[in-house]
Scaffold this active site. Structure first.
Site, PDB file in Angstrom:
ATOM      1  N   GLU A 275       0.783  -0.888   0.091  1.00  0.00           N
ATOM      2  CA  GLU A 275      -0.240  -0.437   0.138  1.00  0.00           C
ATOM      3  C   GLU A 275       1.194   1.310   0.085  1.00  0.00           C
ATOM      4  OE1 GLU A 275      -1.987  -0.078   3.775  1.00  0.00           O
ATOM      5  OE2 GLU A 275      -3.445  -2.190   2.610  1.00  0.00           O
ATOM      6  N   PRO A 276       1.788   1.425  -0.612  1.00  0.00           N
ATOM      7  CA  PRO A 276       2.229   2.888  -0.331  1.00  0.00           C
ATOM      8  C   PRO A 276       1.690   3.685  -1.207  1.00  0.00           C
ATOM      9  CG  PRO A 276       2.785   1.125  -2.884  1.00  0.00           C
ATOM     10  CD  PRO A 276       2.060   0.749  -1.986  1.00  0.00           C
ATOM     11  N   ARG A 278       2.940   8.152  -0.589  1.00  0.00           N
ATOM     12  CA  ARG A 278       3.657   8.650  -0.572  1.00  0.00           C
ATOM     13  C   ARG A 278       5.278   8.363  -1.435  1.00  0.00           C
ATOM     14  NH1 ARG A 278       5.721  12.290   3.763  1.00  0.00           N
ATOM     15  NH2 ARG A 278       4.785  10.312   5.332  1.00  0.00           N
ATOM     16  N   ARG A 314       2.715  20.442   6.482  1.00  0.00           N
ATOM     17  CA  ARG A 314       3.661  18.959   6.678  1.00  0.00           C
ATOM     18  C   ARG A 314       4.766  19.927   7.730  1.00  0.00           C
ATOM     19  NH1 ARG A 314       6.679  16.139   4.752  1.00  0.00           N
ATOM     20  NH2 ARG A 314       6.586  14.594   5.867  1.00  0.00           N
ATOM     21  N   CYS A 345      -2.732  34.061  10.296  1.00  0.00           N
ATOM     22  CA  CYS A 345      -2.195  34.895  11.117  1.00  0.00           C
ATOM     23  C   CYS A 345      -2.315  33.246  12.355  1.00  0.00           C
ATOM     24  CB  CYS A 345      -3.915  35.506  11.790  1.00  0.00           C
ATOM     25  SG  CYS A 345      -4.051  36.215  10.216  1.00  0.00           S
ATOM     26  N   GLU A 346      -0.582  32.373  11.997  1.00  0.00           N
ATOM     27  CA  GLU A 346       0.155  32.188  13.178  1.00  0.00           C
ATOM     28  C   GLU A 346       1.525  31.975  12.350  1.00  0.00           C
ATOM     29  OE1 GLU A 346      -2.027  29.772  14.639  1.00  0.00           O
ATOM     30  OE2 GLU A 346      -3.406  29.631  14.603  1.00  0.00           O
ATOM     31  N   TYR A 373       0.502  13.925   1.058  1.00  0.00           N
ATOM     32  CA  TYR A 373       0.229  14.273   2.065  1.00  0.00           C
ATOM     33  C   TYR A 373      -0.189  15.789   2.463  1.00  0.00           C
ATOM     34  CZ  TYR A 373       0.751   9.646   3.866  1.00  0.00           C
ATOM     35  OH  TYR A 373       0.543   8.153   3.585  1.00  0.00           O
TER      36      TYR A 373
HETATM   37  C1  LIG Z   1      -0.933   6.278   5.915  1.00  0.00           C
HETATM   38  C2  LIG Z   1      -1.743   4.459   5.052  1.00  0.00           C
HETATM   39  C3  LIG Z   1      -0.766   4.207   4.090  1.00  0.00           C
HETATM   40  C4  LIG Z   1       0.595   4.625   3.117  1.00  0.00           C
HETATM   41  O1  LIG Z   1       2.058   4.979   3.386  1.00  0.00           O
HETATM   42  P1  LIG Z   1       2.200   5.961   3.266  1.00  0.00           P
HETATM   43  O2  LIG Z   1       3.602   5.767   4.040  1.00  0.00           O
HETATM   44  O3  LIG Z   1       2.084   7.419   2.430  1.00  0.00           O
HETATM   45  O4  LIG Z   1       3.029   4.860   2.055  1.00  0.00           O
HETATM   46  C5  LIG Z   1      -0.737   2.954   4.151  1.00  0.00           C
HETATM   47  N1  LIG Z   1      -1.922   2.031   3.915  1.00  0.00           N
HETATM   48  C6  LIG Z   1      -2.488   1.867   5.486  1.00  0.00           C
HETATM   49  C7  LIG Z   1      -3.128   1.222   6.582  1.00  0.00           C
HETATM   50  C8  LIG Z   1      -2.070   3.531   6.062  1.00  0.00           C
HETATM   51  O5  LIG Z   1      -2.541   3.607   6.950  1.00  0.00           O
END
Ligand SMILES: *Cc1c(COP(=O)(O)O)cnc(C)c1O
Length: 418
Positions: A275-276, A278, A314, A345-346, A373
């Protein structure tokens, strides 16, 4: 590798001169490179080619419909954390049967919708949630495919806000309770165990934590097998880091090689889901901004720009460092150290401190690594509209999200009755 580079002192995205784009679309705006997104997705897909696998892009890192659409066209799967993200995947042409549903707070209507559209798997984060999924599936008269998201208690060695795999985190089921949870699944009529899931955090720049987590997950796989519980899939989560400044994260190929090496020692024929987020979207995007004013206090020089913590949270949230570049290099301008600050305004509304820049008012700048993000975390704080999002494709571009207007921002609000 990405497709943002200077040519003759001008910053380009693929074959688009970004100064031209910024003047036509207006600033602030996020710009994503199609070629870079595709390249990064293929890097993961081909790295795992020797095993059955599915790359499930993490929608939460960048949920723009255009971005999801181009990944869906590659055949990508998706990882979602809300029904809103599920609807985005469907609108973008993504396949629910390639979509994995994570997240700690799934509501009944969200679970119902996911089951109705044929979600591939629901990742269970607590026994209370498991019982809720079973209840909803009973009502819908179906069997919900589930994986248990286990918390392997490994230190991802990343920023504490994005470390999710330690025992003190709210995510996942404690490792020593996982077996019982699978036994509970066996005893329930309307859930079936598909796999084991694990996601230990984000912006991880070493292989070690991934290897440790996988080794632990494999011991669970052994235990489940001993109990006669069949597992078809391992969901290894996302989390591979990217280079913002001088980090040296492993490449997708190195990451995949480490994982495949361990899996080959085991006899298990399981599918690997990753699940990439970023690592696909982060360096495929930049944020363009206009320098509104230069301001020189006794102790500091400020570049006041039209992007801020409302556009890129971030730095304020995680003390994250993003590279800041002028869109055109100009030797004629004097260089100075600037704090690049936004309109909010921070005092914490800082995009970068003590940056050496040769800029003047009304110059354009680019903030790099803003594909993940960034737009997804943007807000209307100070009633500033969210910025436009643009996808560059070779020498063309498409605005895949318009700048938000005042009418967009007040939609759904009302005055008091007379
Ligand atoms: C946020 C998240 C991701 C992705 O994370 P990256 O650091 O963006 O690769 C994958 N799986 C789950 C369950 C997440 O919460």
């Amino acid at each position: 590798m990405d497709h943002f580079e200077y040519r003759d002192g001008q910053l380009y995205a693929e074959n688009v001169k970004l100064a031209d784009l910024a003047r036509q679309v207006g600033t602030p705006c996020y710009v994503y490179s199609r070629a870079t997104l595709e390249r990064h997705w293929h890097a993961f897909d081909s790295a795992f080619s020797e095993m059955r696998h599915l790359v499930c892009y993490a929608v939460k890192s960048n949920a723009n419909l255009g971005v999801l659409n181009l990944l869906a066209r590659l055949g990508s799967g998706f990882d979602i954390v809300s029904v809103g993200e599920l609807e985005r995947v469907i609108l973008a042409g993504g396949d629910p049967e390639k979509t994995i549903y994570s997240g700690v707070a799934k509501k009944e209507h969200e679970i119902a919708r996911a089951l109705e559209v044929g979600i591939r798997c629901i990742n269970i984060e607590s026994t209370a949630e498991l019982e809720r999924v079973n209840k909803v599936a009973t009502r819908l008269n179906c069997v919900a495919p589930v994986s248990v998201r286990v918390n392997p208690d490994v230190d991802a060695k990343t920023h504490p806000y994005i470390a999710t795999g330690l025992n003190q985190a709210k995510f996942g089921i404690q490792f020593d309770e996982a077996l019982e949870t699978y036994q509970l699944i066996q005893s329930l009529q309307h859930v079936s165990s598909e796999g084991i899931a694990c996601h230990i955090g984000s912006q991880i720049t070493e292989i070690g934590p991934f290897v440790d987590a996988l080794e632990k997950v494999l011991t669970l796989l052994d235990d489940l097998s001993t109990q006669g519980i069949q597992i078809h899939e391992l969901d290894l989560g996302g989390g591979l880091g990217i280079r913002y400044q001088d980090e040296q994260p492993p490449s997708p190929a190195e990451y995949a090689a480490a994982i495949c090496k361990i899996l080959k020692r085991h006899k298990w024929e399981v599918q690997i889901n990753i699940e990439p987020g970023r690592a696909i979207s982060g360096n495929a995007g930049i944020l363009l901004s206009n320098v509104e004013y230069l301001k020189h206090n006794r102790e500091k020089n400020f570049a006041i720009v039209d992007a801020g913590m409302n556009t890129l949270l971030r730095p304020a949230l995680y003390q994250a460092w993003h590279e800041i570049l002028p869109l055109q290099t100009a030797e004629t301008r004097p260089a100075a150290l600037y704090d690049v600050v936004g309109p909010i305004c921070e005092t914490g509304d800082v995009l970068g401190s003590d940056r050496k820049l040769a800029i003047a008012a009304d110059d354009l700048i680019a903030i790099r690594s803003a594909g993940a993000y960034s737009a997804v975390m943007s807000s209307n704080y100070n009633t500033l509209g969210r910025a436009a999002e643009v996808i560059v494709d070779d020498d063309q571009w498409i605005v895949t999200r318009q700048h938000e207007t005042i009418n967009d921002m007040v939609a759904g609000e009302s005055l008091l009755p007379d």
